[in-house]
Design a protein around this motif. Structure first.
Motif, PDB file in Angstrom:
ATOM      1  N   THR A  27      52.392  -0.539  10.712  1.00 55.13           N
ATOM      2  CA  THR A  27      51.786  -0.274  12.014  1.00 55.13           C
ATOM      3  C   THR A  27      50.571   0.608  11.819  1.00 55.13           C
ATOM      4  O   THR A  27      50.658   1.670  11.194  1.00 55.13           O
ATOM      5  CB  THR A  27      52.779   0.433  12.962  1.00 55.13           C
ATOM      6  N   LEU A  28      49.478   0.176  12.342  1.00 51.59           N
ATOM      7  CA  LEU A  28      48.236   0.939  12.257  1.00 51.59           C
ATOM      8  C   LEU A  28      47.858   1.402  13.656  1.00 51.59           C
ATOM      9  O   LEU A  28      47.791   0.603  14.580  1.00 51.59           O
ATOM     10  CB  LEU A  28      47.106   0.064  11.680  1.00 51.59           C
ATOM     11  N   VAL A  29      47.646   2.680  13.794  1.00 49.16           N
ATOM     12  CA  VAL A  29      47.203   3.234  15.067  1.00 49.16           C
ATOM     13  C   VAL A  29      45.742   3.611  14.909  1.00 49.16           C
ATOM     14  O   VAL A  29      45.378   4.374  14.018  1.00 49.16           O
ATOM     15  CB  VAL A  29      48.026   4.478  15.462  1.00 49.16           C
ATOM     16  N   VAL A  30      44.902   3.026  15.748  1.00 42.37           N
ATOM     17  CA  VAL A  30      43.470   3.260  15.681  1.00 42.37           C
ATOM     18  C   VAL A  30      43.018   3.794  17.037  1.00 42.37           C
ATOM     19  O   VAL A  30      43.384   3.245  18.077  1.00 42.37           O
ATOM     20  CB  VAL A  30      42.698   1.949  15.372  1.00 42.37           C
ATOM     21  N   ALA A  31      42.244   4.848  17.004  1.00 42.85           N
ATOM     22  CA  ALA A  31      41.698   5.400  18.247  1.00 42.85           C
ATOM     23  C   ALA A  31      40.195   5.576  18.065  1.00 42.85           C
ATOM     24  O   ALA A  31      39.746   6.073  17.032  1.00 42.85           O
ATOM     25  CB  ALA A  31      42.354   6.738  18.571  1.00 42.85           C
ATOM     26  N   PHE A  32      39.448   5.127  19.032  1.00 46.74           N
ATOM     27  CA  PHE A  32      38.002   5.308  18.987  1.00 46.74           C
ATOM     28  C   PHE A  32      37.454   5.250  20.396  1.00 46.74           C
ATOM     29  O   PHE A  32      38.105   4.768  21.315  1.00 46.74           O
ATOM     30  CB  PHE A  32      37.311   4.274  18.073  1.00 46.74           C
ATOM     31  N   ARG A  33      36.259   5.787  20.541  1.00 46.35           N
ATOM     32  CA  ARG A  33      35.609   5.793  21.859  1.00 46.35           C
ATOM     33  C   ARG A  33      35.179   4.380  22.236  1.00 46.35           C
ATOM     34  O   ARG A  33      34.911   3.547  21.382  1.00 46.35           O
ATOM     35  CB  ARG A  33      34.389   6.718  21.833  1.00 46.35           C
TER      36      ARG A  33
ATOM     37  N   TYR B 184      33.659   0.269  20.507  1.00 50.24           N
ATOM     38  CA  TYR B 184      34.573  -0.869  20.564  1.00 50.24           C
ATOM     39  C   TYR B 184      33.930  -2.143  20.019  1.00 50.24           C
ATOM     40  O   TYR B 184      34.528  -2.859  19.229  1.00 50.24           O
ATOM     41  CB  TYR B 184      35.060  -1.083  22.000  1.00 50.24           C
ATOM     42  N   GLU B 185      32.716  -2.418  20.438  1.00 47.99           N
ATOM     43  CA  GLU B 185      32.057  -3.653  20.004  1.00 47.99           C
ATOM     44  C   GLU B 185      31.879  -3.697  18.492  1.00 47.99           C
ATOM     45  O   GLU B 185      32.107  -4.731  17.863  1.00 47.99           O
ATOM     46  CB  GLU B 185      30.703  -3.805  20.697  1.00 47.99           C
ATOM     47  N   ALA B 186      31.491  -2.566  17.891  1.00 48.41           N
ATOM     48  CA  ALA B 186      31.306  -2.533  16.436  1.00 48.41           C
ATOM     49  C   ALA B 186      32.621  -2.793  15.710  1.00 48.41           C
ATOM     50  O   ALA B 186      32.661  -3.534  14.718  1.00 48.41           O
ATOM     51  CB  ALA B 186      30.724  -1.180  16.013  1.00 48.41           C
ATOM     52  N   VAL B 187      33.710  -2.204  16.198  1.00 43.28           N
ATOM     53  CA  VAL B 187      35.006  -2.429  15.563  1.00 43.28           C
ATOM     54  C   VAL B 187      35.464  -3.869  15.812  1.00 43.28           C
ATOM     55  O   VAL B 187      36.014  -4.513  14.926  1.00 43.28           O
ATOM     56  CB  VAL B 187      36.059  -1.415  16.071  1.00 43.28           C
ATOM     57  N   LEU B 188      35.206  -4.394  17.004  1.00 39.01           N
ATOM     58  CA  LEU B 188      35.573  -5.762  17.331  1.00 39.01           C
ATOM     59  C   LEU B 188      34.888  -6.765  16.396  1.00 39.01           C
ATOM     60  O   LEU B 188      35.479  -7.769  16.003  1.00 39.01           O
ATOM     61  CB  LEU B 188      35.210  -6.061  18.790  1.00 39.01           C
ATOM     62  N   LYS B 189      33.653  -6.483  16.008  1.00 37.30           N
ATOM     63  CA  LYS B 189      32.900  -7.374  15.124  1.00 37.30           C
ATOM     64  C   LYS B 189      33.234  -7.159  13.649  1.00 37.30           C
ATOM     65  O   LYS B 189      32.781  -7.908  12.799  1.00 37.30           O
ATOM     66  CB  LYS B 189      31.400  -7.165  15.335  1.00 37.30           C
ATOM     67  N   SER B 190      34.006  -6.145  13.345  1.00 36.87           N
ATOM     68  CA  SER B 190      34.354  -5.829  11.958  1.00 36.87           C
ATOM     69  C   SER B 190      35.522  -6.693  11.495  1.00 36.87           C
ATOM     70  O   SER B 190      36.132  -7.415  12.289  1.00 36.87           O
ATOM     71  CB  SER B 190      34.744  -4.351  11.858  1.00 36.87           C
ATOM     72  N   PRO B 191      35.883  -6.618  10.207  1.00 33.93           N
ATOM     73  CA  PRO B 191      37.056  -7.355   9.729  1.00 33.93           C
ATOM     74  C   PRO B 191      38.354  -6.952  10.438  1.00 33.93           C
ATOM     75  O   PRO B 191      39.313  -7.707  10.459  1.00 33.93           O
ATOM     76  CB  PRO B 191      37.131  -6.980   8.242  1.00 33.93           C
ATOM     77  N   LEU B 192      38.373  -5.783  11.028  1.00 32.30           N
ATOM     78  CA  LEU B 192      39.553  -5.327  11.756  1.00 32.30           C
ATOM     79  C   LEU B 192      39.626  -5.946  13.156  1.00 32.30           C
ATOM     80  O   LEU B 192      40.686  -5.983  13.773  1.00 32.30           O
ATOM     81  CB  LEU B 192      39.528  -3.794  11.863  1.00 32.30           C
ATOM     82  N   GLY B 193      38.529  -6.481  13.639  1.00 30.23           N
ATOM     83  CA  GLY B 193      38.429  -7.032  14.985  1.00 30.23           C
ATOM     84  C   GLY B 193      39.526  -7.991  15.403  1.00 30.23           C
ATOM     85  O   GLY B 193      40.097  -7.844  16.487  1.00 30.23           O
TER      86      GLY B 193
ATOM     87  N   TYR C 293      42.486  -8.133  14.711  1.00 33.85           N
ATOM     88  CA  TYR C 293      43.792  -7.492  14.860  1.00 33.85           C
ATOM     89  C   TYR C 293      43.851  -6.522  16.045  1.00 33.85           C
ATOM     90  O   TYR C 293      44.909  -5.982  16.343  1.00 33.85           O
ATOM     91  CB  TYR C 293      44.155  -6.743  13.575  1.00 33.85           C
ATOM     92  N   LEU C 294      42.727  -6.320  16.718  1.00 34.43           N
ATOM     93  CA  LEU C 294      42.699  -5.337  17.797  1.00 34.43           C
ATOM     94  C   LEU C 294      43.607  -5.686  18.967  1.00 34.43           C
ATOM     95  O   LEU C 294      44.151  -4.815  19.619  1.00 34.43           O
ATOM     96  CB  LEU C 294      41.275  -5.124  18.307  1.00 34.43           C
ATOM     97  N   ASN C 295      43.750  -6.957  19.266  1.00 37.30           N
ATOM     98  CA  ASN C 295      44.539  -7.354  20.430  1.00 37.30           C
ATOM     99  C   ASN C 295      46.041  -7.336  20.188  1.00 37.30           C
ATOM    100  O   ASN C 295      46.818  -7.484  21.121  1.00 37.30           O
ATOM    101  CB  ASN C 295      44.117  -8.729  20.924  1.00 37.30           C
ATOM    102  N   LEU C 296      46.457  -7.157  18.951  1.00 41.51           N
ATOM    103  CA  LEU C 296      47.889  -7.132  18.645  1.00 41.51           C
ATOM    104  C   LEU C 296      48.451  -5.762  19.019  1.00 41.51           C
ATOM    105  O   LEU C 296      48.247  -4.779  18.347  1.00 41.51           O
ATOM    106  CB  LEU C 296      48.123  -7.392  17.146  1.00 41.51           C
ATOM    107  N   GLY C 297      49.136  -5.697  20.129  1.00 42.73           N
ATOM    108  CA  GLY C 297      49.750  -4.445  20.550  1.00 42.73           C
ATOM    109  C   GLY C 297      48.761  -3.423  21.076  1.00 42.73           C
ATOM    110  O   GLY C 297      49.029  -2.231  21.085  1.00 42.73           O
ATOM    111  N   GLN C 298      47.628  -3.878  21.512  1.00 47.05           N
ATOM    112  CA  GLN C 298      46.587  -2.975  22.002  1.00 47.05           C
ATOM    113  C   GLN C 298      47.032  -2.242  23.262  1.00 47.05           C
ATOM    114  O   GLN C 298      47.601  -2.829  24.170  1.00 47.05           O
ATOM    115  CB  GLN C 298      45.313  -3.759  22.301  1.00 47.05           C
ATOM    116  N   VAL C 299      46.752  -0.963  23.305  1.00 45.25           N
ATOM    117  CA  VAL C 299      47.030  -0.163  24.487  1.00 45.25           C
ATOM    118  C   VAL C 299      45.745   0.568  24.851  1.00 45.25           C
ATOM    119  O   VAL C 299      45.213   1.337  24.069  1.00 45.25           O
ATOM    120  CB  VAL C 299      48.145   0.879  24.219  1.00 45.25           C
ATOM    121  N   ASN C 300      45.235   0.261  26.033  1.00 48.14           N
ATOM    122  CA  ASN C 300      44.042   0.951  26.507  1.00 48.14           C
ATOM    123  C   ASN C 300      44.466   2.148  27.344  1.00 48.14           C
ATOM    124  O   ASN C 300      45.344   2.046  28.197  1.00 48.14           O
ATOM    125  CB  ASN C 300      43.171   0.014  27.353  1.00 48.14           C
TER     126      ASN C 300
END
Length: 168
Positions: free
Chosen positions: A25-31, A35-44, A46-53
């Motif tokens: 389980t990876l917990v990622v927090a960012f402003r 979001y767009e930069a992380v979404l376009k990254s290789p991690l992008g 996986y962002l929707n898996l268990g995402q909590v806004n």
């Protein structure tokens, strides 16, 4: 996401870790502005898996964030001050860092267990608290120290960066 060098090295590693270790389980927090930069990254992907806004705090949430910690240590506010602080914070785009800073400044100026309206005015309110503190800190420096501070702060500025919010 603080710099392109950090982004290029850490995000691919994190995405590989998530992909290769399904029980991890990876917990990622960012402003939100990153979001767009992380979404376009290789991690992008996986962002929707268990995402909590976490939604923005409303006025009632901000009021509680102001009043509850103070109450827990026996502090009180001048009449209406906690409401005024919460209302001012609610008008800011990203209020929590400034709110925390202003409340710390008020704590340092408390009088007999009370956070006062006079201190709130002196520090410039929530929005002006950092500026007031910085001006005061600079004024306490010697002339030689001010010259050094000017050189240091000038070096922190990078003209032409894509985002003024990036750390240097």
């Amino acid at each position: 996401v603080a710099s392109s060098k950090a982004t290029e090295s850490i995000l691919p590693l994190l995405s590989r870790l998530v992909k290769e270790r399904p029980l991890f389980t990876l917990v990622v927090a960012f402003r939100s502005d990153f979001y767009e930069a992380v979404l376009k990254s290789p991690l992008g992907p996986y962002l929707n898996l268990g995402q909590v806004n976490v939604p923005l705090m409303g006025l009632d949430d901000l009021r509680q964030a102001v009043e509850r910690p103070a109450s827990s240590v026996g502090l009180s506010f001048s009449d209406g001050l906690s409401e005024d602080i919460a209302v001012e914070a609610s008008k800011l785009e990203n209020p929590l860092p400034l709110l925390e800073f202003a409340l710390t400044q008020l704590w340092e100026r408390r009088e007999d267990g009370e956070l006062t309206r006079q201190a709130y005015r002196e520090i410039g309110g929530v929005a002006g608290s950092v500026g007031y503190w910085a001006t005061d800190a600079l004024a306490r420096l010697s002339e030689a120290e001010r010259k050094i501070a000017k050189r240091v702060f000038t070096r922190l500025i990078q003209i032409g960066r894509a985002s003024c919010r990036e750390r240097v």
